[in-house]
Design a protein around this motif. Sequence first.
Motif, PDB file in Angstrom:
ATOM      1  N   PRO A  74       0.913  -1.133  -0.016  1.00  0.00           N
ATOM      2  CA  PRO A  74       0.013   0.217  -0.066  1.00  0.00           C
ATOM      3  C   PRO A  74       0.702   1.180   0.066  1.00  0.00           C
ATOM      4  O   PRO A  74       1.826   1.467   0.505  1.00  0.00           O
ATOM      5  N   ASN A  75       0.580   2.306  -0.850  1.00  0.00           N
ATOM      6  CA  ASN A  75       1.051   3.567  -0.905  1.00  0.00           C
ATOM      7  C   ASN A  75       2.639   3.503  -1.606  1.00  0.00           C
ATOM      8  O   ASN A  75       3.340   4.351  -1.320  1.00  0.00           O
ATOM      9  N   SER A  76       2.762   2.617  -1.960  1.00  0.00           N
ATOM     10  CA  SER A  76       3.874   2.356  -3.022  1.00  0.00           C
ATOM     11  C   SER A  76       3.572   1.734  -4.295  1.00  0.00           C
ATOM     12  O   SER A  76       2.854   0.977  -4.492  1.00  0.00           O
ATOM     13  N   GLY A  77       4.523   2.138  -5.456  1.00  0.00           N
ATOM     14  CA  GLY A  77       4.382   1.847  -6.749  1.00  0.00           C
ATOM     15  C   GLY A  77       5.627   2.037  -7.405  1.00  0.00           C
ATOM     16  O   GLY A  77       6.602   2.679  -7.088  1.00  0.00           O
ATOM     17  N   LYS A  78       5.518   1.688  -8.665  1.00  0.00           N
ATOM     18  CA  LYS A  78       6.704   1.820  -9.675  1.00  0.00           C
ATOM     19  C   LYS A  78       6.092   2.941 -10.739  1.00  0.00           C
ATOM     20  O   LYS A  78       4.901   3.082 -11.209  1.00  0.00           O
ATOM     21  N   LEU A  79       6.974   3.747 -11.180  1.00  0.00           N
ATOM     22  CA  LEU A  79       6.613   5.033 -11.915  1.00  0.00           C
ATOM     23  C   LEU A  79       6.810   4.892 -13.589  1.00  0.00           C
ATOM     24  O   LEU A  79       8.178   4.422 -13.739  1.00  0.00           O
ATOM     25  N   MET A  80       6.002   4.973 -14.334  1.00  0.00           N
ATOM     26  CA  MET A  80       6.032   4.969 -15.667  1.00  0.00           C
ATOM     27  C   MET A  80       5.797   6.358 -16.274  1.00  0.00           C
ATOM     28  O   MET A  80       4.809   7.066 -15.828  1.00  0.00           O
ATOM     29  N   LEU A  81       6.702   6.765 -17.150  1.00  0.00           N
ATOM     30  CA  LEU A  81       6.477   8.041 -17.557  1.00  0.00           C
ATOM     31  C   LEU A  81       6.203   8.220 -19.118  1.00  0.00           C
ATOM     32  O   LEU A  81       6.130   7.184 -19.755  1.00  0.00           O
ATOM     33  N   PRO A  82       5.597   9.554 -19.591  1.00  0.00           N
ATOM     34  CA  PRO A  82       5.237   9.191 -21.053  1.00  0.00           C
ATOM     35  C   PRO A  82       6.255   8.957 -21.845  1.00  0.00           C
ATOM     36  O   PRO A  82       7.427   9.217 -21.668  1.00  0.00           O
ATOM     37  N   GLY A  83       5.918   8.296 -22.878  1.00  0.00           N
ATOM     38  CA  GLY A  83       6.933   7.737 -23.905  1.00  0.00           C
ATOM     39  C   GLY A  83       7.861   6.728 -23.513  1.00  0.00           C
ATOM     40  O   GLY A  83       8.945   6.068 -24.040  1.00  0.00           O
ATOM     41  N   ALA A  84       7.603   6.008 -22.235  1.00  0.00           N
ATOM     42  CA  ALA A  84       8.437   4.757 -21.916  1.00  0.00           C
ATOM     43  C   ALA A  84       8.269   3.654 -22.952  1.00  0.00           C
ATOM     44  O   ALA A  84       7.330   3.398 -23.675  1.00  0.00           O
ATOM     45  N   ARG A  85       9.495   2.854 -22.842  1.00  0.00           N
ATOM     46  CA  ARG A  85       9.618   1.751 -23.506  1.00  0.00           C
ATOM     47  C   ARG A  85       9.923   0.642 -22.743  1.00  0.00           C
ATOM     48  O   ARG A  85      10.362   0.802 -21.751  1.00  0.00           O
ATOM     49  N   ILE A  86       9.636  -0.629 -23.482  1.00  0.00           N
ATOM     50  CA  ILE A  86      10.038  -1.701 -22.792  1.00  0.00           C
ATOM     51  C   ILE A  86      10.928  -2.664 -23.593  1.00  0.00           C
ATOM     52  O   ILE A  86      10.739  -2.671 -24.627  1.00  0.00           O
ATOM     53  N   LEU A  87      12.318  -2.784 -22.859  1.00  0.00           N
ATOM     54  CA  LEU A  87      13.093  -3.400 -23.447  1.00  0.00           C
ATOM     55  C   LEU A  87      13.199  -4.910 -23.102  1.00  0.00           C
ATOM     56  O   LEU A  87      13.428  -5.253 -21.781  1.00  0.00           O
TER      57      LEU A  87
END
Length: 391
Positions: free
Chosen positions: A183-196
């Motif tokens: 709870p109250n924690s997460g991973k951040l993804m930003l605009p334009g993110a890519r997955i390698l």
Amino acid sequence: MAPMSLESYREVRPWARSIKARVVEGQMPPWHIDTDVGIQAFKNDRSLTAEQIDMIVRWVDAGSPRGDPSDMPPPKEFADDSVWNFAELFDGPPDMIIKSPPYTVPAVAQDAWYRPVVETGLTEERWVRAIEIRPSTVAGRRVVHHALARLEQDEENDLVDDEIGAGLFMEWAVGKQGEIMRPNSGKLMLPGARILFDIHYHAVGEEITDGVELGIYFYPEEEKPRYRQVLASLGSIAGGSGNIDIPPNSFWGSQRFHVLKQAGRVENFQPHMHLRGQGMSMEAILPDGSTQMLSQVSDFNFNWHVNYVYTDDAAPLFPKGTILRVASWYDNTTANRANPDPNQWVGYGDRTVDEMGHAWVNVTYMSDADYEDEVGRRSAEQDLASQQQQP
């Protein structure tokens, strides 16, 4: 993947003594953490209790009797292979599913590492509360040795150094079901993110075409967690994994130290080595000089990559400047039943017959003030629980 089915008494009976041996040795269910070292409270503990093990032993020693058929419970209903593990928890499939391009593994070939980059299409910042990754098909599970998903996005993040890899998003291998943020924690993804994607394929004597799917569950857009979590690869080899140098017919070990550049919470321990790997430990050295042993696996089994996730009240909190010491040791002798050739000199490499040494560890970072708040909150909860237990 098992050599037998265990859905009926007729199928189980011939394997009774093997089941007893695996259970007594602690190999099945796959849960290899040392039970007398470090933290022992885990959210995903699938081990058997001493009473359960004793019951199985007594049943086998008695000749594995069938018992009264009228007492038999209904057959277990297994989940559909197409269902995501966390779909029921989050009332539906992942909010975003990112697929790697299909890859064909020939029937006979050397191991291959496939590293395509896939655009996420994100146009706004989103916080992630859970992640799953899996081969796209059942057949694909035969050839996917493991899969990494790295998050590529434009940002400055100096919480960890380059080798630890702040961009590592999720890792999958046999035995790992996915990750759910606290709870109250997460991973951040930003605009334009890519997955390698970084996928290790292994031929099995049959041509199979498959891809890997990354399932992402987001927090609601208006909900922003307080703490950011980063998946780190904490190396256990002094000077870097390239320094692995194991002589034939010998034992070998090393250790490495990692400094927390910000206060944080250590969420889990997942040791990763190959066939010569025998054990790994993770210990904390606090700024005041005190030490805390977190976890240790002394009987590592490469067939199962188990992620030991600490419970909410046991996941350790550490101040800025704490050092995490990760140590690993290897058995390149005939005593190691998994050893393909003890007469070989073993170095670092991606192949299974080469070696590695690191722990996959999620760290949730926080400010000094938030760290003090978390320590105070946990202390208060522990005091309250202690008072409630008193007569």
